[in-house]
Design a protein around this motif. Sequence first.
Motif, PDB file in Angstrom:
ATOM      1  N   ILE A  52       0.840  -1.198   0.000  1.00  0.00           N
ATOM      2  CA  ILE A  52       0.000   0.000   0.000  1.00  0.00           C
ATOM      3  C   ILE A  52       0.876   1.250   0.000  1.00  0.00           C
ATOM      4  N   ASN A  53       1.889   1.263   0.856  1.00  0.00           N
ATOM      5  CA  ASN A  53       2.817   2.400   0.909  1.00  0.00           C
ATOM      6  C   ASN A  53       3.571   2.568  -0.402  1.00  0.00           C
ATOM      7  N   ASP A  54       3.980   1.463  -1.017  1.00  0.00           N
ATOM      8  CA  ASP A  54       4.702   1.528  -2.292  1.00  0.00           C
ATOM      9  C   ASP A  54       3.826   2.138  -3.393  1.00  0.00           C
ATOM     10  N   ILE A  55       2.568   1.738  -3.458  1.00  0.00           N
ATOM     11  CA  ILE A  55       1.656   2.287  -4.471  1.00  0.00           C
ATOM     12  C   ILE A  55       1.422   3.769  -4.214  1.00  0.00           C
ATOM     13  N   GLU A  56       1.140   4.126  -2.966  1.00  0.00           N
ATOM     14  CA  GLU A  56       0.885   5.534  -2.645  1.00  0.00           C
ATOM     15  C   GLU A  56       2.105   6.405  -2.916  1.00  0.00           C
ATOM     16  N   ASP A  57       3.299   5.902  -2.570  1.00  0.00           N
ATOM     17  CA  ASP A  57       4.522   6.654  -2.865  1.00  0.00           C
ATOM     18  C   ASP A  57       4.693   6.839  -4.372  1.00  0.00           C
ATOM     19  N   GLN A  58       4.501   5.770  -5.133  1.00  0.00           N
ATOM     20  CA  GLN A  58       4.666   5.849  -6.584  1.00  0.00           C
ATOM     21  C   GLN A  58       3.710   6.879  -7.179  1.00  0.00           C
ATOM     22  N   LEU A  59       2.474   6.893  -6.707  1.00  0.00           N
ATOM     23  CA  LEU A  59       1.495   7.842  -7.240  1.00  0.00           C
ATOM     24  C   LEU A  59       1.836   9.286  -6.883  1.00  0.00           C
ATOM     25  N   LEU A  60       2.594   9.486  -5.816  1.00  0.00           N
ATOM     26  CA  LEU A  60       3.049  10.837  -5.469  1.00  0.00           C
ATOM     27  C   LEU A  60       4.279  11.252  -6.277  1.00  0.00           C
ATOM     28  N   LEU A  61       5.040  10.270  -6.751  1.00  0.00           N
ATOM     29  CA  LEU A  61       6.316  10.554  -7.398  1.00  0.00           C
ATOM     30  C   LEU A  61       6.256  10.635  -8.917  1.00  0.00           C
ATOM     31  N   ILE A  62       5.140  10.216  -9.497  1.00  0.00           N
ATOM     32  CA  ILE A  62       5.037  10.217 -10.959  1.00  0.00           C
ATOM     33  C   ILE A  62       4.048  11.288 -11.416  1.00  0.00           C
ATOM     34  N   ASN A  63       4.034  11.545 -12.707  1.00  0.00           N
ATOM     35  CA  ASN A  63       3.066  12.463 -13.290  1.00  0.00           C
ATOM     36  C   ASN A  63       1.774  11.676 -13.498  1.00  0.00           C
ATOM     37  N   VAL A  64       0.805  11.837 -12.590  1.00  0.00           N
ATOM     38  CA  VAL A  64      -0.420  11.030 -12.645  1.00  0.00           C
ATOM     39  C   VAL A  64      -1.305  11.379 -13.834  1.00  0.00           C
ATOM     40  N   LYS A  65      -1.056  12.507 -14.474  1.00  0.00           N
ATOM     41  CA  LYS A  65      -1.829  12.851 -15.667  1.00  0.00           C
ATOM     42  C   LYS A  65      -1.552  11.868 -16.804  1.00  0.00           C
ATOM     43  N   LEU A  66      -0.407  11.180 -16.734  1.00  0.00           N
ATOM     44  CA  LEU A  66      -0.037  10.216 -17.763  1.00  0.00           C
ATOM     45  C   LEU A  66      -0.482   8.798 -17.430  1.00  0.00           C
ATOM     46  N   GLU A  75       3.259  -2.037 -14.675  1.00  0.00           N
ATOM     47  CA  GLU A  75       3.344  -0.820 -15.494  1.00  0.00           C
ATOM     48  C   GLU A  75       3.357   0.432 -14.602  1.00  0.00           C
ATOM     49  N   LEU A  76       2.509   0.434 -13.584  1.00  0.00           N
ATOM     50  CA  LEU A  76       2.466   1.575 -12.673  1.00  0.00           C
ATOM     51  C   LEU A  76       3.805   1.777 -11.979  1.00  0.00           C
ATOM     52  N   MET A  77       4.356   0.697 -11.463  1.00  0.00           N
ATOM     53  CA  MET A  77       5.602   0.808 -10.712  1.00  0.00           C
ATOM     54  C   MET A  77       6.799   1.120 -11.613  1.00  0.00           C
ATOM     55  N   ALA A  78       6.657   0.898 -12.905  1.00  0.00           N
ATOM     56  CA  ALA A  78       7.743   1.182 -13.854  1.00  0.00           C
ATOM     57  C   ALA A  78       7.686   2.606 -14.407  1.00  0.00           C
ATOM     58  N   LYS A  79       6.610   3.341 -14.123  1.00  0.00           N
ATOM     59  CA  LYS A  79       6.501   4.719 -14.621  1.00  0.00           C
ATOM     60  C   LYS A  79       7.659   5.550 -14.082  1.00  0.00           C
ATOM     61  N   PRO A  80       8.238   6.425 -14.917  1.00  0.00           N
ATOM     62  CA  PRO A  80       9.364   7.250 -14.459  1.00  0.00           C
ATOM     63  C   PRO A  80       8.914   8.250 -13.386  1.00  0.00           C
ATOM     64  N   LYS A  81       9.761   8.394 -12.410  1.00  0.00           N
ATOM     65  CA  LYS A  81       9.474   9.295 -11.295  1.00  0.00           C
ATOM     66  C   LYS A  81       9.914  10.720 -11.625  1.00  0.00           C
ATOM     67  N   THR A  82       9.122  11.695 -11.194  1.00  0.00           N
ATOM     68  CA  THR A  82       9.491  13.098 -11.375  1.00  0.00           C
ATOM     69  C   THR A  82      10.113  13.660 -10.096  1.00  0.00           C
ATOM     70  N   LEU A  83       9.934  12.960  -8.982  1.00  0.00           N
ATOM     71  CA  LEU A  83      10.571  13.315  -7.710  1.00  0.00           C
ATOM     72  C   LEU A  83      11.430  12.139  -7.264  1.00  0.00           C
ATOM     73  N   LYS A  84      12.440  12.406  -6.434  1.00  0.00           N
ATOM     74  CA  LYS A  84      13.319  11.336  -5.956  1.00  0.00           C
ATOM     75  C   LYS A  84      12.654  10.467  -4.892  1.00  0.00           C
ATOM     76  N   ARG A  85      11.891  11.116  -4.011  1.00  0.00           N
ATOM     77  CA  ARG A  85      11.266  10.354  -2.931  1.00  0.00           C
ATOM     78  C   ARG A  85      10.050  11.109  -2.406  1.00  0.00           C
ATOM     79  N   ASN A  86       9.267  10.430  -1.595  1.00  0.00           N
ATOM     80  CA  ASN A  86       8.100  11.029  -0.960  1.00  0.00           C
ATOM     81  C   ASN A  86       8.582  11.815   0.255  1.00  0.00           C
TER      82      ASN A  86
END
Length: 90
Positions: A52-66, A75-86
């Motif tokens: 749950i924490n991993d998914i929530e962190d990923q959604l904070l770190l990526i561009n969710v508009k994409l 696929e979600l976890m492989a999306k490129p991050k725009t921030l280094k960390r939460n």
Amino acid sequence: MRCEWCEENKARAISCTVYWELPDGSRAIEITDAPGFVCDSCGMEYQEEQLINDIEDQLLLINVKLVEKSITFKELMAKPKTLKRNYFRF
């Protein structure tokens, strides 16, 4: 495996579909093939707290508009991050 809900030793790993609200509250997405567990005793389907924490962190770190309306967990976890960390998690 021990069930986190009823504590019986009847939980087993599954792949399931979960629904998640994006951090900005704009919409919800479907995440398919997500790791989870189901208990054969109480019937509860759930994800472990770390996932749950991993998914929530990923959604904070990526561009969710994409992020598509429906996406696989991998696929979600492989999306490129725009921030280094939460920076909100201490």
